[in-house]
Design an enzyme around this catalytic site. Structure first.
Site, PDB file in Angstrom:
ATOM      1  NE  ARG A 134      -4.317  -1.335   0.199  1.00 26.53           N
ATOM      2  CZ  ARG A 134      -4.535  -2.406  -0.571  1.00 26.53           C
ATOM      3  NH1 ARG A 134      -3.629  -2.777  -1.447  1.00 26.53           N
ATOM      4  NH2 ARG A 134      -5.671  -3.077  -0.484  1.00 26.53           N
ATOM      5  CD  GLU A 181      -3.170   3.107  -5.378  1.00 26.93           C
ATOM      6  OE1 GLU A 181      -4.182   2.455  -5.655  1.00 26.93           O
ATOM      7  OE2 GLU A 181      -2.128   2.602  -4.964  1.00 26.93           O
ATOM      8  CG  HIS A 190      -3.279  -0.888  -6.727  1.00 24.99           C
ATOM      9  ND1 HIS A 190      -3.684  -0.199  -5.608  1.00 24.99           N
ATOM     10  CD2 HIS A 190      -3.330  -2.211  -6.376  1.00 24.99           C
ATOM     11  CE1 HIS A 190      -3.969  -1.055  -4.638  1.00 24.99           C
ATOM     12  NE2 HIS A 190      -3.759  -2.291  -5.089  1.00 24.99           N
TER      13      HIS A 190
HETATM   14  P1  NAD Z   1      -1.412 -11.288   5.217  1.00 25.89           P
HETATM   15  O1  NAD Z   1      -2.397 -10.839   6.235  1.00 25.89           O
HETATM   16  O2  NAD Z   1      -1.333 -12.741   4.882  1.00 25.89           O
HETATM   17  O3  NAD Z   1       0.075 -10.832   5.641  1.00 25.89           O
HETATM   18  C1  NAD Z   1       0.359  -9.572   6.171  1.00 25.89           C
HETATM   19  C2  NAD Z   1       1.426  -9.789   7.233  1.00 25.89           C
HETATM   20  O4  NAD Z   1       1.890  -8.508   7.676  1.00 25.89           O
HETATM   21  C3  NAD Z   1       0.880 -10.517   8.473  1.00 25.89           C
HETATM   22  O5  NAD Z   1       1.614 -11.720   8.702  1.00 25.89           O
HETATM   23  C4  NAD Z   1       1.066  -9.514   9.597  1.00 25.89           C
HETATM   24  O6  NAD Z   1       1.387 -10.117  10.821  1.00 25.89           O
HETATM   25  C5  NAD Z   1       2.210  -8.676   9.060  1.00 25.89           C
HETATM   26  N1  NAD Z   1       2.349  -7.387   9.709  1.00 25.89           N
HETATM   27  C6  NAD Z   1       1.381  -6.610  10.262  1.00 25.89           C
HETATM   28  N2  NAD Z   1       1.953  -5.511  10.809  1.00 25.89           N
HETATM   29  C7  NAD Z   1       3.284  -5.610  10.585  1.00 25.89           C
HETATM   30  C8  NAD Z   1       4.389  -4.790  10.922  1.00 25.89           C
HETATM   31  N3  NAD Z   1       4.238  -3.652  11.598  1.00 25.89           N
HETATM   32  N4  NAD Z   1       5.624  -5.206  10.549  1.00 25.89           N
HETATM   33  C9  NAD Z   1       5.808  -6.366   9.877  1.00 25.89           C
HETATM   34  N5  NAD Z   1       4.784  -7.197   9.533  1.00 25.89           N
HETATM   35  C10 NAD Z   1       3.544  -6.800   9.876  1.00 25.89           C
HETATM   36  O7  NAD Z   1      -1.707 -10.411   3.928  1.00 25.89           O
HETATM   37  P2  NAD Z   1      -1.209 -10.705   2.434  1.00 25.89           P
HETATM   38  O8  NAD Z   1      -2.240 -11.462   1.711  1.00 25.89           O
HETATM   39  O9  NAD Z   1       0.189 -11.203   2.467  1.00 25.89           O
HETATM   40  O10 NAD Z   1      -1.239  -9.208   1.859  1.00 25.89           O
HETATM   41  C11 NAD Z   1      -0.340  -8.230   2.366  1.00 25.89           C
HETATM   42  C12 NAD Z   1      -0.756  -6.849   1.878  1.00 25.89           C
HETATM   43  O11 NAD Z   1      -0.544  -6.774   0.473  1.00 25.89           O
HETATM   44  C13 NAD Z   1      -2.248  -6.562   2.059  1.00 25.89           C
HETATM   45  O12 NAD Z   1      -2.532  -6.020   3.336  1.00 25.89           O
HETATM   46  C14 NAD Z   1      -2.540  -5.564   0.966  1.00 25.89           C
HETATM   47  O13 NAD Z   1      -2.487  -4.247   1.456  1.00 25.89           O
HETATM   48  C15 NAD Z   1      -1.413  -5.769  -0.038  1.00 25.89           C
HETATM   49  N6  NAD Z   1      -1.925  -6.237  -1.337  1.00 25.89           N
HETATM   50  C16 NAD Z   1      -1.634  -5.500  -2.448  1.00 25.89           C
HETATM   51  C17 NAD Z   1      -2.100  -5.910  -3.690  1.00 25.89           C
HETATM   52  C18 NAD Z   1      -1.775  -5.164  -4.950  1.00 25.89           C
HETATM   53  O14 NAD Z   1      -2.464  -5.322  -5.950  1.00 25.89           O
HETATM   54  N7  NAD Z   1      -0.729  -4.368  -4.984  1.00 25.89           N
HETATM   55  C19 NAD Z   1      -2.884  -7.079  -3.781  1.00 25.89           C
HETATM   56  C20 NAD Z   1      -3.127  -7.829  -2.640  1.00 25.89           C
HETATM   57  C21 NAD Z   1      -2.639  -7.388  -1.410  1.00 25.89           C
END
Ligand code: NAD
Length: 338
Positions: free
Chosen positions: A250, A279, A298
């Protein structure tokens, strides 16, 4: 006609609004995946007043890139279920209102993970080779055969720091394996078992160590109040000189102004960004004119493969819920603070 709503069907099946305004080829996939067991409502313009009118008699809403706000929810008198098409619900829904109204929130685990992990690897490789700049200059007649030679780097042998070892972070680690990198990760809630750490050559560390010792830092954590600008000016200053930042999570995780300055003064080598604080980014966002950035709009999860998998899972879950079966991948908002 602007603001008009397309409806399919007119029965007492659950009425489901697709909140984002999308092109017709995406709607074709949405219609195909919805089948005839739901009464589907599609926006034919990006008009928010029309959106509020549309949601008023809907039982469920599917949230993709367009944020579900308190205004939409106030209009949604019958709403029982908010289904996110992906996983990034923290910043794309007014989850406090959803929680307070006891509306269910579910996310979609299928689809995004592999797509985003592949995109992350692509951004890493492209950022290390200044791919966008080389391509753009070549099209202008500039042959940078030597100009980039002392600045481009290989991924092999680099230390890659993954912030957030969740679904996507883990798949990035898997895909780095053939590249011969050394991995670091930090995550307050995830610790890989010793055998997995050894197999992936990934070692858990603290945030500060990861920042100061990684050659490539890649972000895979949610945007929450506590993680907004987690990559601040101070943190960027502490990143290893010549290192690379990748963000396919993000935009709000990164101080974009500080990143731009760090790239321009050469403290960081390059950045690969799929996401932005606003965005689409405004025309005066300095990163748009920064040749050290690889930028994508994105689209990390924006493949046809991911779209079909996600929508199939979304409609399966919606049908399951309205058939009285347990909802899958529900977020327990009453346990969520941030
Ligand atoms: P997920 O919930 O499986 O993993 C996120 C991880 O981040 C968790 O394990 C959590 O414990 C960890 N976390 C939380 N706070 C933290 C911190 N301060 N420091 C380090 N780690 C921390 O989620 P995911 O499916 O892996 O997705 C991750 C992120 O990717 C989503 O939240 C979303 O914002 C982003 N995303 C972006 C796109 C895109 O098109 N660019 C698509 C899907 C997801």
């Amino acid at each position: 006609m602007a603001g008009e709503i397309q409806r399919t069907g007119s029965t007492n099946r659950p009425r489901v609004l697709y909140l984002s305004h999308a092109p017709e080829d995406i709607y074709d996939v949405v219609r195909r995946m919805a089948g005839d067991e739901v009464d589907l409502v599609l926006m034919d313009s990006n008009d928010d007043a029309a959106r509020c009118a549309a949601i008023a008699d809907c039982d469920a809403v599917i949230v993709a890139s367009y944020r579900l706000t308190g205004t939409h929810l106030a209009a949604a008198k019958k709403l029982q279920l908010v289904h996110h098409q992906g996983v990034g619900w923290h910043d794309t829904t007014d989850w406090q209102t959803i929680r307070d109204r006891d509306i269910k929130l579910a996310i979609t685990l299928s689809g995004s993970t592999i797509s985003v992990a592949e995109h992350t690897l692509m951004l890493m490789l492209a950022a290390c080779r200044h791919l966008s700049h080389a391509d753009a200059e070549l099209r202008k007649g500039k042959w940078l055969v030597n100009a980039l030679r002392t600045r481009s780097r290989e991924v092999m042998g680099r230390t890659v720091g993954i912030i957030g070892m969740g679904r996507i972070g883990y798949q990035v680690a898997e895909r780095l394996l053939p590249f011969g990198t050394t991995g670091l990760y930090c995550d307050p809630h995830v610790t890989l078992d010793a055998a997995t750490e050894q197999r992936l050559n990934m070692h858990k560390t603290d945030f500060d160590t990861l920042i100061s010792t990684s050659d490539i830092v890649t972000l895979h954590l949610p945007l929450m109040a506590s993680t907004h600008n987690i990559i601040s000016k101070d943190i960027i200053d502490r990143m290893k000189p010549g290192s690379v930042l990748i963000n396919a999570a993000r935009g709000g995780l990164v101080d974009e102004g500080a990143l731009d300055l760090a790239l321009r003064r050469g403290h960081l080598q390059s950045a690969g960004l799929d996401v932005f604080e606003g965005e689409p980014p405004s025309d005066d966002n300095p990163l748009l004119a920064n040749p050290a950035c690889i930028l994508t709009p994105h689209i990390a999860a924006g493949t046809r493969d991911a779209l079909e998998q996600k929508l199939a899972a979304v409609f399966d879950n919606i049908k399951r819920f309205f058939d009285g079966q347990p909802l899958e991948n529900e977020i327990n908002l009453h346990q969520h603070q941030d």
